[in-house]
Design a protein around this motif. Structure first.
Motif, PDB file in Angstrom:
ATOM      1  N   PRO A 166       1.065 -28.110 -21.972  1.00  0.00           N
ATOM      2  CA  PRO A 166       2.340 -28.739 -22.344  1.00  0.00           C
ATOM      3  C   PRO A 166       3.413 -27.747 -22.784  1.00  0.00           C
ATOM      4  O   PRO A 166       4.599 -27.953 -22.497  1.00  0.00           O
ATOM      5  CB  PRO A 166       1.954 -29.697 -23.473  1.00  0.00           C
ATOM      6  CG  PRO A 166       0.623 -29.200 -23.977  1.00  0.00           C
ATOM      7  CD  PRO A 166      -0.056 -28.603 -22.802  1.00  0.00           C
ATOM      8  N   LYS A 167       3.043 -26.675 -23.469  1.00  0.00           N
ATOM      9  CA  LYS A 167       4.043 -25.693 -23.907  1.00  0.00           C
ATOM     10  C   LYS A 167       4.675 -24.992 -22.711  1.00  0.00           C
ATOM     11  O   LYS A 167       5.895 -24.785 -22.665  1.00  0.00           O
ATOM     12  CB  LYS A 167       3.403 -24.663 -24.838  1.00  0.00           C
ATOM     13  CG  LYS A 167       3.035 -25.204 -26.207  1.00  0.00           C
ATOM     14  CD  LYS A 167       2.479 -24.082 -27.079  1.00  0.00           C
ATOM     15  CE  LYS A 167       2.118 -24.598 -28.469  1.00  0.00           C
ATOM     16  NZ  LYS A 167       1.563 -23.507 -29.320  1.00  0.00           N
ATOM     17  N   LEU A 168       3.851 -24.616 -21.751  1.00  0.00           N
ATOM     18  CA  LEU A 168       4.358 -23.967 -20.539  1.00  0.00           C
ATOM     19  C   LEU A 168       5.295 -24.909 -19.793  1.00  0.00           C
ATOM     20  O   LEU A 168       6.373 -24.499 -19.334  1.00  0.00           O
ATOM     21  CB  LEU A 168       3.193 -23.551 -19.646  1.00  0.00           C
ATOM     22  CG  LEU A 168       3.541 -22.944 -18.286  1.00  0.00           C
ATOM     23  CD1 LEU A 168       4.369 -21.679 -18.459  1.00  0.00           C
ATOM     24  CD2 LEU A 168       2.264 -22.651 -17.488  1.00  0.00           C
ATOM     25  N   SER A 175      -5.911 -24.341 -19.396  1.00  0.00           N
ATOM     26  CA  SER A 175      -5.154 -24.427 -20.647  1.00  0.00           C
ATOM     27  C   SER A 175      -4.961 -23.050 -21.274  1.00  0.00           C
ATOM     28  O   SER A 175      -3.853 -22.691 -21.693  1.00  0.00           O
ATOM     29  CB  SER A 175      -5.883 -25.355 -21.623  1.00  0.00           C
ATOM     30  OG  SER A 175      -5.197 -25.438 -22.847  1.00  0.00           O
ATOM     31  N   ASP A 176      -6.031 -22.265 -21.333  1.00  0.00           N
ATOM     32  CA  ASP A 176      -5.944 -20.923 -21.931  1.00  0.00           C
ATOM     33  C   ASP A 176      -5.007 -20.022 -21.125  1.00  0.00           C
ATOM     34  O   ASP A 176      -4.192 -19.281 -21.697  1.00  0.00           O
ATOM     35  CB  ASP A 176      -7.333 -20.291 -22.002  1.00  0.00           C
ATOM     36  CG  ASP A 176      -8.251 -21.000 -22.993  1.00  0.00           C
ATOM     37  OD1 ASP A 176      -7.735 -21.716 -23.873  1.00  0.00           O
ATOM     38  OD2 ASP A 176      -9.479 -20.832 -22.872  1.00  0.00           O
ATOM     39  N   ALA A 177      -5.121 -20.091 -19.796  1.00  0.00           N
ATOM     40  CA  ALA A 177      -4.266 -19.256 -18.940  1.00  0.00           C
ATOM     41  C   ALA A 177      -2.809 -19.676 -19.057  1.00  0.00           C
ATOM     42  O   ALA A 177      -1.907 -18.827 -19.162  1.00  0.00           O
ATOM     43  CB  ALA A 177      -4.735 -19.357 -17.487  1.00  0.00           C
ATOM     44  N   GLY A 178      -2.541 -20.978 -19.039  1.00  0.00           N
ATOM     45  CA  GLY A 178      -1.169 -21.464 -19.132  1.00  0.00           C
ATOM     46  C   GLY A 178      -0.512 -21.127 -20.447  1.00  0.00           C
ATOM     47  O   GLY A 178       0.670 -20.765 -20.493  1.00  0.00           O
ATOM     48  N   LEU A 185      10.406 -18.482 -12.899  1.00  0.00           N
ATOM     49  CA  LEU A 185      10.000 -19.575 -12.023  1.00  0.00           C
ATOM     50  C   LEU A 185       9.138 -19.071 -10.868  1.00  0.00           C
ATOM     51  O   LEU A 185       8.209 -19.761 -10.425  1.00  0.00           O
ATOM     52  CB  LEU A 185      11.234 -20.302 -11.486  1.00  0.00           C
ATOM     53  CG  LEU A 185      12.058 -21.071 -12.525  1.00  0.00           C
ATOM     54  CD1 LEU A 185      13.299 -21.677 -11.882  1.00  0.00           C
ATOM     55  CD2 LEU A 185      11.223 -22.158 -13.193  1.00  0.00           C
ATOM     56  N   ARG A 186       9.444 -17.883 -10.396  1.00  0.00           N
ATOM     57  CA  ARG A 186       8.641 -17.293  -9.319  1.00  0.00           C
ATOM     58  C   ARG A 186       7.210 -17.034  -9.800  1.00  0.00           C
ATOM     59  O   ARG A 186       6.242 -17.379  -9.102  1.00  0.00           O
ATOM     60  CB  ARG A 186       9.295 -15.986  -8.861  1.00  0.00           C
ATOM     61  CG  ARG A 186       8.521 -15.234  -7.789  1.00  0.00           C
ATOM     62  CD  ARG A 186       9.290 -13.991  -7.353  1.00  0.00           C
ATOM     63  NE  ARG A 186       8.497 -13.124  -6.512  1.00  0.00           N
ATOM     64  CZ  ARG A 186       8.307 -13.310  -5.204  1.00  0.00           C
ATOM     65  NH1 ARG A 186       8.866 -14.340  -4.605  1.00  0.00           N
ATOM     66  NH2 ARG A 186       7.579 -12.463  -4.503  1.00  0.00           N
ATOM     67  N   ILE A 187       7.065 -16.447 -10.984  1.00  0.00           N
ATOM     68  CA  ILE A 187       5.732 -16.195 -11.539  1.00  0.00           C
ATOM     69  C   ILE A 187       4.996 -17.519 -11.770  1.00  0.00           C
ATOM     70  O   ILE A 187       3.805 -17.650 -11.475  1.00  0.00           O
ATOM     71  CB  ILE A 187       5.840 -15.398 -12.851  1.00  0.00           C
ATOM     72  CG1 ILE A 187       6.388 -13.997 -12.580  1.00  0.00           C
ATOM     73  CG2 ILE A 187       4.486 -15.304 -13.546  1.00  0.00           C
ATOM     74  CD1 ILE A 187       6.703 -13.201 -13.833  1.00  0.00           C
ATOM     75  N   PHE A 188       5.737 -18.505 -12.278  1.00  0.00           N
ATOM     76  CA  PHE A 188       5.141 -19.822 -12.519  1.00  0.00           C
ATOM     77  C   PHE A 188       4.623 -20.441 -11.225  1.00  0.00           C
ATOM     78  O   PHE A 188       3.564 -21.076 -11.209  1.00  0.00           O
ATOM     79  CB  PHE A 188       6.171 -20.742 -13.168  1.00  0.00           C
ATOM     80  CG  PHE A 188       5.711 -22.170 -13.308  1.00  0.00           C
ATOM     81  CD1 PHE A 188       4.733 -22.511 -14.219  1.00  0.00           C
ATOM     82  CD2 PHE A 188       6.247 -23.164 -12.496  1.00  0.00           C
ATOM     83  CE1 PHE A 188       4.290 -23.828 -14.344  1.00  0.00           C
ATOM     84  CE2 PHE A 188       5.820 -24.486 -12.615  1.00  0.00           C
ATOM     85  CZ  PHE A 188       4.826 -24.814 -13.536  1.00  0.00           C
ATOM     86  N   ILE A 199      -1.673 -13.095 -12.710  1.00  0.00           N
ATOM     87  CA  ILE A 199      -3.039 -13.188 -13.222  1.00  0.00           C
ATOM     88  C   ILE A 199      -3.167 -12.437 -14.544  1.00  0.00           C
ATOM     89  O   ILE A 199      -3.745 -12.953 -15.518  1.00  0.00           O
ATOM     90  CB  ILE A 199      -4.032 -12.648 -12.175  1.00  0.00           C
ATOM     91  CG1 ILE A 199      -4.097 -13.595 -10.968  1.00  0.00           C
ATOM     92  CG2 ILE A 199      -5.425 -12.467 -12.780  1.00  0.00           C
ATOM     93  CD1 ILE A 199      -4.846 -13.033  -9.783  1.00  0.00           C
ATOM     94  N   MET A 200      -2.607 -11.244 -14.599  1.00  0.00           N
ATOM     95  CA  MET A 200      -2.716 -10.446 -15.815  1.00  0.00           C
ATOM     96  C   MET A 200      -1.936 -11.077 -16.967  1.00  0.00           C
ATOM     97  O   MET A 200      -2.400 -11.098 -18.113  1.00  0.00           O
ATOM     98  CB  MET A 200      -2.221  -9.021 -15.548  1.00  0.00           C
ATOM     99  CG  MET A 200      -3.076  -8.242 -14.578  1.00  0.00           C
ATOM    100  SD  MET A 200      -4.799  -8.071 -15.121  1.00  0.00           S
ATOM    101  CE  MET A 200      -4.572  -7.111 -16.619  1.00  0.00           C
ATOM    102  N   ARG A 201      -0.763 -11.601 -16.677  1.00  0.00           N
ATOM    103  CA  ARG A 201       0.033 -12.234 -17.737  1.00  0.00           C
ATOM    104  C   ARG A 201      -0.586 -13.557 -18.197  1.00  0.00           C
ATOM    105  O   ARG A 201      -0.185 -14.094 -19.229  1.00  0.00           O
ATOM    106  CB  ARG A 201       1.468 -12.456 -17.265  1.00  0.00           C
ATOM    107  CG  ARG A 201       2.240 -11.164 -17.046  1.00  0.00           C
ATOM    108  CD  ARG A 201       3.731 -11.395 -16.885  1.00  0.00           C
ATOM    109  NE  ARG A 201       4.427 -10.166 -16.543  1.00  0.00           N
ATOM    110  CZ  ARG A 201       4.762  -9.213 -17.421  1.00  0.00           C
ATOM    111  NH1 ARG A 201       4.456  -9.360 -18.694  1.00  0.00           N
ATOM    112  NH2 ARG A 201       5.406  -8.127 -17.020  1.00  0.00           N
ATOM    113  N   SER A 202      -1.536 -14.060 -17.463  1.00  0.00           N
ATOM    114  CA  SER A 202      -2.238 -15.272 -17.861  1.00  0.00           C
ATOM    115  C   SER A 202      -3.550 -14.970 -18.587  1.00  0.00           C
ATOM    116  O   SER A 202      -4.228 -15.887 -19.047  1.00  0.00           O
ATOM    117  CB  SER A 202      -2.544 -16.140 -16.624  1.00  0.00           C
ATOM    118  OG  SER A 202      -1.370 -16.497 -15.947  1.00  0.00           O
ATOM    119  N   CYS A 203      -3.883 -13.678 -18.677  1.00  0.00           N
ATOM    120  CA  CYS A 203      -5.142 -13.283 -19.320  1.00  0.00           C
ATOM    121  C   CYS A 203      -4.952 -12.395 -20.540  1.00  0.00           C
ATOM    122  O   CYS A 203      -5.849 -12.315 -21.392  1.00  0.00           O
ATOM    123  CB  CYS A 203      -6.047 -12.555 -18.306  1.00  0.00           C
ATOM    124  SG  CYS A 203      -6.739 -13.633 -17.032  1.00  0.00           S
TER     125      CYS A 203
END
Length: 488
Positions: free
Chosen positions: A149-151, A207-210, A227-230, A402-406
C-alpha cells in the motif's frame, strides 16, 4: 454429448484460477504499466484531445478525420495554445515527434479505437480506459495495491503530479474529467480465498520487496524514472506469479530464476539458466493441464463422457487452424491413453490434451506470453524470437530494480544476506554456496553447472554490482552491498 469449446474453457481457467488472460503475443511493457497505473490511480481520464494532437497517421500513412491538421489547429485555438506565428510544417513536425514519444513502446495500435491505445507517458493525463493486453497490468496493479500500500500511494501521488516534461507538453489540451473504475477482481481468483503456504510466501516476498522499493523511489528526483523502475517491478512480479501457479494450486516446487552472468551462451551456468527457464514454462503447462481437468470436473463431465465425446472446437464458429482431422487425432490419442486410467488421472490426460490443442488453435498461449513480456523487459535473453530457448540474463534497468527492492537506502549487506533476500523476494538464485545448488536440484532439474561454476557466476555478479556502484569488494574478498541514499 455437448461439444467442449476450447476458448470458453481457457477463459474459465484464466478468470477463476489466474486472474488475467496471459494470451497476447504482442504484449509490451507499456500495457502492464497502463493497466497497473489505472488500477492504482482508481480512475481513467478522457484522452481524446491528447489523441487528436499526437496521433498523426497509422502504419499505412492514413490520418483519422478528427486528427487532421485543420482539426488540430481548431483544437489548439480553442485552448488558446497556438501562437499565430507557428507554421503548418512546424506544427506537423512537432506532432510527429509527439506521436513517437507517446508510442515509444509500440503500444498505440490505432488512432481511432480507444481499446487499442496504451500511452508511454507518466501522469494521470494519459490514463486511458481499459485497452487491449492491459488486463494483466490491472491484475498486478491490484496485487501490488493489496500487498504494497505505501508503494501504491506513492505511485498515485506521482500520477497526480503533472510536472514531468511530457505532461507539461500536453497540459494545454489535457482533459481533467475522470471516470471511476470498478473494484479489483482478486476475490474471484481461488488462491486469494484459500491461500496455501507457497502463496503466503510469495505475497510476503512481494510486500517486503515493494516496501523496500518504495523507500528508494520516494527520494528519487525524477518522476518518470520512478515510474519506469516501478513498471519493471510490476513485470517481474507478474512473471513470477505465472511461474508460481503450479506451486499455488498443484503442490509443485518453487521454481528458481537462475540469473546468468557468464556472458557465454555455451557456459555451464548459461545452460543451467536455460533449464531453469524451461522448468518454469513446463510448470505453467502442468498448471493449465490441471486447471482444464478441474474445469471438466466442475462442469460435471466424467471420464466416460469424454471417451464418448467428439473432439473439442476452438469456439462456436467452428474455425480451426490445425484442422479438424488433427484435433480429432489428438483427442483420439487422449482417449486411448485415458481409457484404463482412474478418473482423476484420466481427466488430467484430457486436460493436457486441451492445453496442447489451445497451443495449436489460439493466436498465443501463456508460455509465449511469458517469453514475450520477459524479453521486452530485459529479463530473458536472447531478445529475438528466433531463439525459443531463453535464459535469465537481466538488463541493467532490471538489475537496478531488483537491487533497490532488496537493499534499503541506508543499509549495508554482505553477500549471504543479499542472496537470502533475492531468494525470498524474487525466487532468484545466482550461486555462491551449496544451498543454491540445493534450491535448483529441489526442482528435479538435471543441470550441468557445478558449485564452482555457480561461485564463478556470483563473482561476476559481484563485479557487475561494483561496476554500477552498487557494491564494494573489500580487500579480504568480502562483498558489501550498499546502494546509497537515506531512508526517510
Amino acid at each position: 454429448m455437448e461439444i467442449i469449446y476450447l476458448k470458453k474453457m481457457r477463459e474459465q481457467v484464466d478468470k477463476s484460477l489466474v486472474g488475467f488472460r496471459p494470451n497476447g503475443s504482442s504484449v509490451k511493457p507499456v500495457h502492464i504499466y497502463s493497466g497497473a497505473s489505472r488500477i492504482i490511480y482508481g480512475e481513467s481520464v478522457n484522452t481524446q484531445n491528447i489523441k487528436r494532437l499526437s496521433y498523426v497517421s497509422d502504419a499505412k500513412g492514413k490520418t483519422p478525420k478528427n486528427n487532421t491538421l485543420e482539426k488540430v489547429k481548431e483544437l489548439l485555438h480553442e485552448s488558446d495554445a497556438l501562437d499565430d506565428g507557428i507554421r503548418d510544417d512546424d506544427l506537423t513536425s512537432f506532432r510527429n515527434i509527439l506521436q513517437k514519444l507517446l508510442a515509444a513502446d509500440n503500444g498505440v495500435f490505432s488512432g481511432t479505437d480507444d481499446g487499442m491505445v496504451s500511452y508511454s507517458a507518466g501522469s494521470k493525463y494519459f490514463i486511458t480506459s481499459p485497452a487491449l493486453y492491459e488486463d494483466a497490468g490491472e491484475f498486478v496493479g491490484s496485487l501490488i495495491n493489496k500487498y504494497c500500500p505505501k508503494l501504491c500511494k506513492h505511485i498515485k501521488d506521482i500520477l497526480d503530479n503533472e510536472n514531468d516534461p511530457i505532461s507539461i507538453l500536453f497540459e494545454p489540451v489535457a482533459e481533467t474529467d475522470t471516470k471511476a473504475l470498478a473494484s479489483d477482481h482478486l476475490d474471484e481468483v481461488a488462491i486469494f480465498n484459500t491461500p496455501n503456504a507457497e502463496f503466503v510466501d510469495f505475497t510476503q516476498g512481494l510486500s517486503d520487496a515493494g516496501n523496500c522499493l518504495y523507500k528508494h523511489l520516494r527520494s528519487h528526483p525524477n518522476q518518470l524514472t520512478q515510474l519506469r523502475i516501478f513498471n519493471f517491478f510490476c513485470i517481474y512480479i507478474l512473471i513470477r506469479y505465472l511461474a508460481s501457479l503450479e506451486s499455488f494450486y498443484c503442490g509443485g516446487n518453487k521454481r528458481p530464476f537462475l540469473l546468468d552472468f557468464s556472458n557465454e551462451a555455451s557456459s555451464s551456468v548459461a545452460r543451467a539458466s536455460v533449464m531453469s527457464y524451461t522448468q518454469i514454462h513446463r510448470a505453467i503447462s502442468r498448471f493449465y493441464a490441471w486447471g482444464y481437468a478441474q474445469c471438466l470436473k466442475k462442469d460435471g463431465i466424467t471420464k466416460n463422457d469424454l471417451l464418448a465425446m467428439d473432439a473439442p472446437m476452438f469456439d462456436e464458429k467452428g474455425k480451426t487452424k490445425a484442422g479438424k482431422v488433427e484435433l480429432t487425432r489428438m483427442w483420439d490419442l487422449a482417449k486411448t491413453d485415458a481409457k484404463d486410467l482412474p478418473e482423476e488421472d484420466a481427466l488430467l490426460v484430457f486436460g493436457t490434451t486441451i492445453y496442447d490443442m489451445l497451443a495449436l488453435e489460439a493466436s498465443s498461449h501463456p508460455v509465449v506470453y511469458l517469453r514475450q513480456i520477459g524479453t521486452h523487459a530485459g529479463l530473458l535473453y536472447p531478445p529475438t524470437n528466433l531463439h525459443v530457448n531463453k535464459r535469465f540474463v537481466v538488463s541493467q534497468d532490471m538489475l537496478e530494480m531488483i537491487m533497490r527492492s532488496c537493499v534499503e537506502p541506508d543499509e549495508t549487506l554482505v553477500a549471504a544476506e543479499l542472496k537470502e533476500r533475492l531468494w525470498k523476494r524474487f525466487g532468484i538464485v545466482i550461486g555462491g554456496d551449496e544451498t543454491d545448488m540445493e534450491k535448483i536440484q529441489a526442482t528435479g532439474s538435471i543441470i550441468s553447472a557445478d558449485t564452482d561454476a555457480l561461485r564463478s557466476n556470483f563473482s561476476r555478479f559481484s563485479k557487475t554490482l561494483e561496476a554500477i556502484n552498487f557494491a564494494d569488494i573489500m580487500a579480504d574478498g568480502i562483498l558489501q552491498i550498499r546502494l546509497g541514499g537515506v531512508s526517510k
